[in-house]
Each structure stands twice: as structure tokens, then as C-alpha cells.
Design an enzyme around this catalytic site. Structure first.
Site, PDB file in Angstrom:
ATOM      1  N   GLU A   8       0.893  -1.325   0.173  1.00 49.64           N
ATOM      2  CA  GLU A   8       0.086  -0.053   0.088  1.00 49.64           C
ATOM      3  C   GLU A   8       0.934   1.247  -0.111  1.00 49.64           C
ATOM      4  O   GLU A   8       2.126   1.163   0.455  1.00 49.64           O
ATOM      5  CB  GLU A   8      -0.897  -0.089   1.169  1.00 49.64           C
ATOM      6  CG  GLU A   8      -1.895  -1.196   1.326  1.00 49.64           C
ATOM      7  CD  GLU A   8      -2.909  -1.218   2.390  1.00 49.64           C
ATOM      8  OE1 GLU A   8      -3.021  -0.275   3.061  1.00 49.64           O
ATOM      9  OE2 GLU A   8      -3.447  -2.180   2.584  1.00 49.64           O
ATOM     10  N   GLU A  37       9.514  -7.353  -3.923  1.00 58.50           N
ATOM     11  CA  GLU A  37       9.726  -8.766  -3.071  1.00 58.50           C
ATOM     12  C   GLU A  37      10.336  -8.551  -1.665  1.00 58.50           C
ATOM     13  O   GLU A  37      11.103  -9.689  -1.504  1.00 58.50           O
ATOM     14  CB  GLU A  37       9.407  -9.845  -3.884  1.00 58.50           C
ATOM     15  CG  GLU A  37       8.246  -9.919  -4.936  1.00 58.50           C
ATOM     16  CD  GLU A  37       8.204 -11.244  -5.497  1.00 58.50           C
ATOM     17  OE1 GLU A  37       8.294 -12.311  -4.947  1.00 58.50           O
ATOM     18  OE2 GLU A  37       7.872 -11.395  -6.756  1.00 58.50           O
TER      19      GLU A  37
END
Length: 379
Positions: free
Chosen positions: A127, A363
Site C-alpha cells: 500500500e 518482493e
């Protein structure tokens, strides 16, 4: 690579090299310039079984293991990092989450379409204000009868605009509660989900990155992955495997840069001889090759543990951290070997250079990998 590829790996490597020369290399710079996601290429890769590498054959996948998967991503990444990133995100994140944690009904509904690339997948965790700090996420899902109502924004989502199905992890409990998040499967035609801003990126420009926005998005309880409250724990498990994907993609970029540098150094002449004859260049190539092989070994070590169903947290962090940094170093050195030509878009190494940096960020940044590794070795 000094260890022998198995029969499946060799088949995949040969297939991708042939496909890449015909379908990817001629257009990769155009896609990069235009920031175009070549969905038709991903569909063709689906026909070849490369969008469902790890999906069991009973669900329409190729049924391979992580050795074959690493080989596939390395070969694709050595041609185009953007295509490699899209294949990695589709396989290991969205498809992988449903495959590992979905119920039988969910698997039968989604895996065949994802494995064939009839559906393109996206996975939404990050987010605007929560990257590595996922437990502070603000995107919420409130229970309402047989449904959950989702509100909030996810960002940096690969295929956030063009995906047909999104796996999203959102908050269903309290802030900082590791059991306060839940994973949902959401179809693109859900009127409460829409795409937001598409990012204008330094590299990986042909792999779409966009916001996913939920506005009173109504999702049936049958679309919960696993149990309510397990989303964060699931996400950490999925990222362990995802880090092997990024390590393999990094290997591909490092390999592409190394091969380009070797070829150029044999052809480019200065002072009456190929520049490969000069120790300053030859030693750079030696360092690049050594680091590539070390990264490859770390990546296949993690892949082997994953194949055997063992814990891969530390090994996947080793592989992702080291391989991504090698991709950056190799592509940087490749530009140096090419000299001024390496700084132009007429030669392949400037794209490897731009694409490589994402591997140290996505990631889990290199710093997060160090955090994971240090925690594991200090237990």
C-alpha cells in the site's frame, strides 16, 4: 552452468531461446519505450505451459518443480527482464497463492485459466504507506452477511490494470495483529475494484505496475483464501517462494549482461586487438562470471529445498539478496565494457542495467533480505 540440466530444464531452455528470438527480442525495445504490456506474448507463453509451470497437470498446468521454474525465468530474463517479471509475478504470487492455499473449488475454478494465461493474475499486498511494514496496512474488509466489503488502495501491483483476477491481502482485524489480515480472490469484473495510476518506471517498463483501488468492493465469503485472519502468514509463505522467482529473474539479467559483454569484448578492437585481450576487461568478465555462478548455486539450493517441501526462508533470502545485487553489478560492468555504446539504446546492456535495479527492491529490498537472514542465523 557447470552442473547438468535435467531433460525438462533443457527442453524449457531450448524452447524459450527459440521463442524469445522470434517473439520477444524483435519488439522488446518498442515495448520498453511505449511501456506496453505485451499480453499476446504472455498468452503465447501460456500455450507453451510457462504461465503455469508449477501448477499440477490435473489443473491444466505443466506440473514441473522449482528447478524447471528457475530455468524458465533465467532464460526469459536473459532476453527481457520485463517479460520475466510478468511471468514471475503471475506464476509465483497470484497463481502460487491459489495453488498452495486455495480450496478445491477455488483451484478448479481459477488454476486452469491462470495456467493457460486465459486469465492474467495479480497479487496485491503493498500500500502507499506500507511497503515492508505490511502489518500497518489501511486497506480493510468488513464482514457484511455472506460478503466482505473492501475499501482502500494497493500500489506497485504487477498487472494491477490488465489482470483478470487479483489476490489481495487486506486487514480484517486490528493494526499490528499478524492474524488480522485475510486473503481474497477478486475477479476483474467486480464493480467495486478498479485500476488507478499506472507507474512510469525507470526499468521493467513493459511489465505493467499500477494501483488497485477498492471502493465498497463486495466479495463473497467463498472467495476467502484459507481462513479469515491467515492472510499475513500466507503472504510471508508466498514471498519465500517469490524470492526464488526474483533470484531466478536476477540470474537471467546477470546472464544476459555477461553474455553480451563477452561477445562484445571479442568483437570490439582497440590498439589493434580485441579488448578481451586486455587484462582490465578480462578480469571484469572473470568477476562477472564467478558471481553469476555463485548466485546460480544459491538459487538452485533454495529451489531444491522448495522441491523437497523444506523451509526456505533463509535460503531464498540468500538467493534473492545475492542474485539481485549480482544483476546490478554485472549490468553495470557490462556498460563499462561497452563504453559509450553501452550507454545507448542501440545495444542491450543499458536495458539490463535499468531492469536490474528493480530486483534489489521488489518482493523485499536487499535490506529486508539482510534482516531476514540475520534473524535466521541469530536464532
Amino acid at each position: 552452468m557447470n552442473f547438468e540440466l535435467n531433460e525438462n530444464q533443457q527442453m524449457i531452455a531450448d524452447m524459450i531461446r527459440d521463442f524469445g528470438e522470434k517473439e520477444i527480442r524483435p519488439k522488446l525495445m518498442q515495448w520498453d519505450e511505449d511501456q506496453e504490456l505485451p499480453i499476446d506474448v504472455l498468452k503465447k507463453l501460456g500455450e507453451l505451459g510457462l504461465m503455469g509451470v508449477l501448477v499440477p497437470t490435473e489443473y491444466g498446468g505443466s506440473g514441473f518443480g522449482y528447478f524447471e521454474y528457475v530455468t524458465a525465468l533465467t532464460e526469459i530474463g536473459s532476453i527481457c527482464g520485463s517479460i520475466g517479471l510478468s511471468v514471475a509475478a503471475h506464476n509465483s504470487l497470484c497463481t502460487g497463492h491459489i495453488m498452495q492455499l486455495g480450496n478445491e473449488e477455488q483451484k478448479k475454478k481459477y488454476l486452469p485459466k491462470l495456467a493457460s494465461a486465459e486469465f492474467l493474475g495479480a497479487w496485491a499486498l503493498t500500500e502507499p504507506n506500507t511497503g515492508s511494514d505490511a502489518m500497518r496496512m489501511k486497506c480493510t474488509a468488513e464482514e457484511n452477511g455472506d460478503y466482505f466489503i473492501l475499501n482502500g488502495t494497493k500500489c506497485w501491483i504487477t498487472h494491477g490494470k490488465s489482470s483478470d483476477v487479483v489476490v489481495a491481502i487486506v486487514r480484517t482485524g486490528e493494526l499490528l495483529d499478524s492474524h488480522g489480515m485475510t486473503a481474497f480472490i477478486i475477479d476483474r469484473d467486480n464493480p467495486g475494484m478498479k485500476a488507478g495510476k499506472k507507474e512510469n518506471k525507470l526499468g521493467m517498463r513493459a511489465s505493467e505496475t499500477a494501483e488497485v483501488i477498492f471502493e465498497d468492493c463486495k466479495v463473497h465469503k467463498s472467495m476467502v483464501l484459507g481462513n479469515v485472519g491467515d492472510g499475513f502468514i500466507q503472504a510471508m509463505k508466498i514471498l519465500d517462494g517469490g524470492r526464488i522467482s526474483i533470484a531466478a529473474l536476477s540470474l537471467g539479467i546477470a546472464k544476459g549482461a555477461l553474455n553480451a559483454a563477452i561477445k562484445y569484448s571479442k568483437e570490439r578492437e582497440q590498439f589493434g586487438q580485441p579488448i578481451a585481450n586486455f587484462q582490465g576487461i578480462a578480469f571484469k568478465l572473470a568477476d562477472m562470471a564467478t558471481e553469476y555462478e555463485a548466485a546460480e548455486l544459491l538459487t538452485f539450493q533454495a529451489a531444491d529445498l522448495k522441491n523437497r517441501g523444506q523451509k526456505v526462508t533463509k535460503q531464498s533470502a540468500y538467493a534473492k539478496y545475492f542474485a539481485s545485487e549480482v544483476a546490478v553489478r554485472n549490468s553495470t560492468e557490462a556498460i563499462q565494457i561497452f563504453g559509450g555504446y553501452g550507454y545507448t539504446k542501440d545495444f542491450p546492456v543499458e536495458k539490463f542495467y535499468r531492469d536490474s535495479k528493480l530486483c534489489t527492491v521488489g518482493e523485499g529490498t536487499s535490506e529486508i533480505q539482510k534482516l531476514v537472514i540475520s534473524r535466521e542465523i541469530l536464532k
